[in-house]
Design an enzyme around this catalytic site. Structure first.
Site, short mmCIF file in Angstrom:
data_model
loop_
_atom_site.label_atom_id
_atom_site.label_comp_id
_atom_site.label_asym_id
_atom_site.label_seq_id
_atom_site.Cartn_x
_atom_site.Cartn_y
_atom_site.Cartn_z
N ASP A 59 -9.43 10.43 14.51
CA ASP A 59 -9.60 10.10 13.10
C ASP A 59 -10.27 8.75 12.93
O ASP A 59 -9.81 7.91 12.17
CB ASP A 59 -8.23 10.15 12.40
N TYR A 87 2.42 9.83 2.63
CA TYR A 87 3.60 9.84 3.48
C TYR A 87 4.64 8.85 3.02
O TYR A 87 5.77 8.89 3.48
CB TYR A 87 3.18 9.46 4.90
N LYS A 119 5.23 0.67 8.08
CA LYS A 119 4.81 1.92 7.46
C LYS A 119 6.07 2.78 7.34
O LYS A 119 6.65 3.18 8.34
CB LYS A 119 3.78 2.57 8.37
N GLY A 173 0.83 -1.20 0.00
CA GLY A 173 0.00 0.00 0.00
C GLY A 173 0.86 1.23 0.00
O GLY A 173 2.06 1.18 0.25
N LYS A 215 5.18 4.43 1.95
CA LYS A 215 4.64 3.12 1.59
C LYS A 215 4.46 2.20 2.79
O LYS A 215 5.03 2.43 3.84
CB LYS A 215 5.60 2.44 0.61
N VAL A 216 3.67 1.16 2.58
CA VAL A 216 3.51 0.13 3.60
C VAL A 216 4.02 -1.19 3.03
O VAL A 216 3.66 -1.57 1.91
CB VAL A 216 2.04 -0.03 4.02
N GLY A 252 0.72 5.81 0.39
CA GLY A 252 -0.06 7.01 0.71
C GLY A 252 0.83 8.21 0.56
O GLY A 252 1.97 8.09 0.11
#
Ligand code: NAG
Ligand code: NAG
Ligand code: NAG
Ligand code: NAG
Length: 955
Positions: free
Chosen positions: A757, A644, A661, A640, A646-647, A642
């Protein structure tokens, strides 16, 4: 907003609409003659009845025309004396119509009811008529960014209700008028908060009489004029001041000693004058964020003691100010420090920045001083230090990076990132939005006249601004799909320029009504940017060429297309909504007279340095180890990504799977979020909270290592992406798990934690579909002393965000309860909280009919929930969800109660809430495989847990 206010608003809206069926003949005639000859008059302006026919931008009360809200209509023409006949007019906004030129008619003084006169960014010129001083009801006077000449009319001093006075960016001359016997002056404006006079040609002394302790000014902006003489000591009496700009004038003499009394000032700009005498003592100005003293002729003085006392300082500009001696290492420990410019002084000795320096540092520019050495034993330095022109760089062969001038254009410019999509090439001049839809955005430039940050490469302020813009537009029901920000830059006036794009919702261009409403939000300053980062602003709207309701058509007489009265009246509606929100906020403010201070300021200052956080049960992994576990971060293990980074999936030598992460390469900003997450997560241990196994903070890397949760996020399952079918029993079980996790965080964790969140992408599902709460990037611990709330900048995700928190900025556990309520609605509907412009909470509330079976919600419910059977306990579940999304936090149940009720509902549905798993025998497809969105990633348009990227040149 509570339903009572909504009802009230609707009621008054309907009432006004009914009464305003026919327009007063005088008003209709005056309006028609006023715009006779204007270009680009809306084609709906046809006939004799502006009020009854709902003309775009025209608002009426009792058949009288009371508002003209027409910014950004591409009008061209002159404002004639006809305007004076509209004697009931309260609001006139013609901003951003650059084609409106010529003088303001003196008869404008007849509009005695006018409260808002807003003519920002037009082409008006000539003197500002003295009659403006007869508009005694005026609250907003914005004539900025025109070509007005001549003096400031002293009569403005008569406007005792004035709140906002903006005459900036004109060609105004002469001195600043103050009262004298029978002559009025600006010193009389003791209710005015804003004096914006920058970028004119005002001259003479700043009159001592201008300021007094009776005044309530917060912004005093006189930058870039031709003022001379010394700054009067009366300025120090205006204790309410927050932003003071007198830079780029010709001020001389000593600074008043009592400047030091201005303890609320965030931004003080005095650079580029001819100030003399000793450097001012600023020890008392403990709110100071930004200080500009550059290019003055102060007496030579030693490094002042206040250097180390200004705890809030982010930006210090003191080039050429005759400072000498050695900078104490403790200065660099000021926790928020970002930019220090001390070029061209006589600083000497060894530059020692110590070890616990501010983690936000971006630039230390000490060119052309007398520094003879630089103590490099200070760990990793990931910001610019410039020592060119110092003895330390004059030894032969010095090739240290700090002895080389960095290229001046090295700023990586921010541009709103694409939200996980490939931009299309758009045709016909359309532009691809951040979510890759082609459209004609409304564009313009935001000019910030002061900032509380100086690191233009940090994306946090821009992301915060984007979010607050979207929250604003959505909460005001404006048809906005997304916003984009780009090309931040400082101009020579030290304004931050930021390009704004506003993309239309549901179609590819805006109609006139939408443009006028959106532009008004800025011209009238209804939108307030997040104060944490941004000071006063002005907006310049670009001409909009793509009105959806404007066929190619020339001027004057218009095509008869009658659009509903509702459309025209919607500007009025907006105003009513705004008024309602204002009233609501005032009420809330009053309710919260006692307000705790931010408990985390102290924590921040201690922890934002490089020190290793205090952890329980989590360990530090080395980069080499993680490299091995992930097969050198191979693509196969990339599960994954995002904003910020990767995962990755990794396998420990024991065979246990982990999720890693990893912040983007080179991005070491966001250290605070990083630490928040590790410190908090290492303290929480609960089966419904994802556990942190460790972290890696090495070789410029920031990685968080979690337990691997195999079935992805709830969001993926609800959307059908994961292939897991969620029946009613499974949904209840997931709701139960999430509630348990959250109740634990609120009530059992030490200290209690507000997640901030909660949303379906942050609820992960393990192999038995146990829910686990994840992503603590925005979480806040609640200290004992906080009396149940924290005042904090609003963060979270659109759609889940508690409106009360948004309006009051006070965060409590009840904000999580709200988000959890939205999550419950998502669980039964499988709809995103905001989908096709519909807000799930409102949809459910509107469709709900308790007298019918399933509360009449069949339409909205996810069809796969029951497959023909009636889900037992669903009504109770909806009831509970609706209580969680009550407007007022006080009316929402605490999580422990929510938890208990869900257990009751499960029993009603014939389930045992304490059974280990009703689903344990099921096998599930691996959800993470091939899914774009990984649970650990965060693609929401909020920036939770993000590691803002930035380009840093490490030494
Ligand atoms: C403002 O000035 C007026 C007249 O000079 C005075 O009556 C009034 O009390 C003042 N208001 C404040 C808030 O100082
Ligand atoms: C600063 O304020 C204090 C109290 O408000 C006052 O006593 C003092 O005189 C002020 N200092 C100056 C220099 O005006
Ligand atoms: C000070 O003056 C120099 C030279 O004119 C200029 O380059 C610099 O930008 C000025 N500093 C500030 C903060 O305005
Ligand atoms: C630095 O300058 C100060 C003041 O001019 C002087 O007293 C001091 O001796 C100098 N220090 C060094 C190390 O040159």
């Amino acid at each position: 907003m509570d339903s009572a206010i909504w009802f009230l608003l609707l009621a008054s809206f309907v009432q006004i609409y009914i009464i305003a069926a026919t327009t007063n003949a005088g008003d209709a005639t005056a309006l028609k003659s006023l715009v006779n000859g204007w270009e680009n008059v809306p084609h709906s302006w046809e006939g004799e009845d502006p009020c009854g026919d709902g003309w775009v931008g025209i608002g009426c009360t009792d058949s009288r025309l009371t508002s003209m809200t027409l910014p950004n209509m591409n009008f061209a023409g002159q404002l004639t004396g006809d305007i004076a006949a509209l004697s009931e007019l309260q609001q006139l906004d013609l901003s951003y119509n650059t084609g409106l030129t010529g003088p303001l008619p003196t008869s404008i003084g007849n509009l005695k009811k006018l409260t808002n006169l807003i003519l920002v960014g037009c082409g008006f010129n000539g003197p500002i008529p003295d009659t403006i001083g007869s508009l005694l009801q005026l609250r907003f006077l914005s004539l900025n960014s025109n070509g007005f000449t001549g003096p400031i009319p002293p009569s403005i001093g008569n406007l005792s209700n004035l709140y906002w006075l903006d005459l900036a960016d004109n060609q105004l001359e002469g001195s600043i008028p103050v009262s004298n016997g029978s002559t009025p002056g600006l010193d009389m404006l003791n209710n005015t908060k804003h004096f914006h006079f920058g970028k004119n040609k005002l001259s003479g002394q700043v009159p001592s009489k201008l300021f007094s302790s009776d005044m309530t000014l917060i912004h005093v902006l006189f930058e870039s004029n031709k003022l001379s003489g010394s700054l009067p000591s009366t300025l120090g009496l205006v204790k309410t001041l927050e932003v003071v700009r007198f830079d780029n004038n010709s001020l001389n003499g000593h600074l008043p000693l009592n400047l030091n009394n201005l303890t609320s000032v965030h931004d003080l700009f005095l650079s580029n004058n001819k100030l003399t005498g000793p450097l001012p003592d600023l020890t008392g100005m403990n709110s100071l964020n930004t200080l500009y003293l550059s290019n003055n002729t102060f007496d030579t003085s030693d490094v002042p003691s206040w250097f180390t006392a200004l705890r809030s300082l982010t930006t210090l500009m003191m080039d050429d100010t005759h400072v000498r001696g050695q900078i104490p290492a403790t200065f660099f420990k000021l926790p928020n420090l970002q930019t220090v410019v001390l070029k061209g002084n006589q600083l000497n000795g060894t530059l020692d920045i110590g070890s616990g320096f501010s983690s936000r540092l971006q630039t230390i520019d000490l060119q052309n001083n007398l520094i003879s050495d630089f103590n490099r034993n200070t760990g990793t330095i990931n910001f610019k230090i410039i020592l060119v022109g110092n003895p330390v760089c004059q030894e032969t062969g010095t090739r240290e990076p700090y002895c080389i001038l960095p290229p001046s254009n090295s700023l990586p410019l921010y541009s709103t990132p694409r939200k996980n999509c490939q931009p299309y090439t758009c045709g016909q001049g359309q532009i691809s939005s951040p979510i890759c839809r082609c459209a004609y955005p409304y564009t313009g430039t935001l000019f910030f006249r002061a900032l509380n940050f100086s690191d233009l490469t940090d994306s946090t302020p821009y992301e915060t601004l984007e979010q607050s813009l979207m929250t604003f537009f959505q909460s005001h029901q404006l048809p906005v799909d997304t916003v984009s920000l780009s090309n931040p830059r400082m101009d020579s006036f030290e304004y931050l320029l930021l390009k704004l794009g506003v993309f239309p919702y549901g179609q590819d261009s805006f109609n006139r009504t939408a443009i006028s409403m959106i532009a008004f939000v800025f011209s009238n300053q209804t939108f307030k940017p997040p104060k944490e980062f941004f000071g006063p602003y002005v907006f310049g709207g670009d001409n909009y060429e793509h009105f959806s309701d404007q066929p190619a058509k020339s001027t004057k007489s218009s095509v008869a297309i009658t659009i509903g009265a509702a459309a025209g009246a919607s500007v009025l509606f907006l105003l009513l909504v705004l008024a309602g929100i204002y009233a609501y906020r005032q009420k809330k403010k009053a309710e919260r007279a006692t307000k705790g201070s931010n408990p985390f300021a102290h924590w921040d200052s201690k922890k934002s340095s490089g020190s290793i956080p205090q952890l329980k049960g989590a360990r530090s992994f080395s980069f080499e180890e993680l490299k091995k576990y992930t097969n050198n971060f191979s693509e196969a293990n990339d599960i994954g990504s995002g904003g910020y980074g990767k995962v990755y999936r990794g396998t420990l030598p024991t065979g246990e799977l982990i999720a890693i992460k990893r912040a983007q390469q080179g991005s070491v900003q966001g250290g605070l979020e990083f630490k928040t997450e590790i410190e908090l997560l290492s303290r929480v241990h609960h089966k419904n909270v994802v556990s942190l196994l460790g972290f890696c903070f090495e070789q410029g890397e920031q990685m968080l290592i979690y337990e691997y949760v195999p079935n992805g996020s709830l969001s993926e399952s609800l959307s059908g992406k994961s292939g897991i079918r969620l029946d009613w029993a499974r949904r209840l079980k997931i709701a139960l798990g999430a509630a348990r996790g959250l109740a634990y965080l609120h009530e059992l964790a030490n200290p209690p934690i507000i997640h901030r969140d909660i949303k379906s992408t942050n609820i992960l599902l393990d192999e038995r579909l146990n829910a686990k709460v994840a992503d603590f990037g925005l979480s806040k611990p609640m200290g004992d002393s906080e009396k149940g709330h924290v005042t904090t900048q609003v963060k979270g995700t659109m759609g889940y965000l508690d409106p009360e928190y948004y309006m009051t900025q006070q965060l409590t556990e009840k904000s999580d309860v709200y988000s959890y309520g939205v999550l419950m609605l998502e669980i039964i509907t499988a709809r995103k909280p905001i989908e096709r412009g519909k807000y799930i909470v409102r949809e459910v509330r509107m469709s709900m009919d308790k007298t019918k079976s399933l509360y009449n919600l069949q339409e909205i419910l996810d069809q796969t929930i029951g497959l023909g059977t009636t889900p037992k306990g669903l009504e109770q579940f909806v009831d509970l969800a609706m209580r969680c999304v009550e407007e007022s936090g006080a009316d929402r149940p605490p999580m422990s109660e929510v938890l208990k009720e869900i257990e009751d509902i499960m029993q009603l549905a014939g389930m045992n809430p304490n059974a280990e798993s009703a689903s344990s025998s099921a096998t599930y497809e691996n959800a993470t495989k091939g899914a774009n969105l990984h649970p650990y990633s965060d693609e929401s348009f909020a920036y939770s847990g993000g590691f803002p990227s930035s380009n840093i040149e490490p030494y």
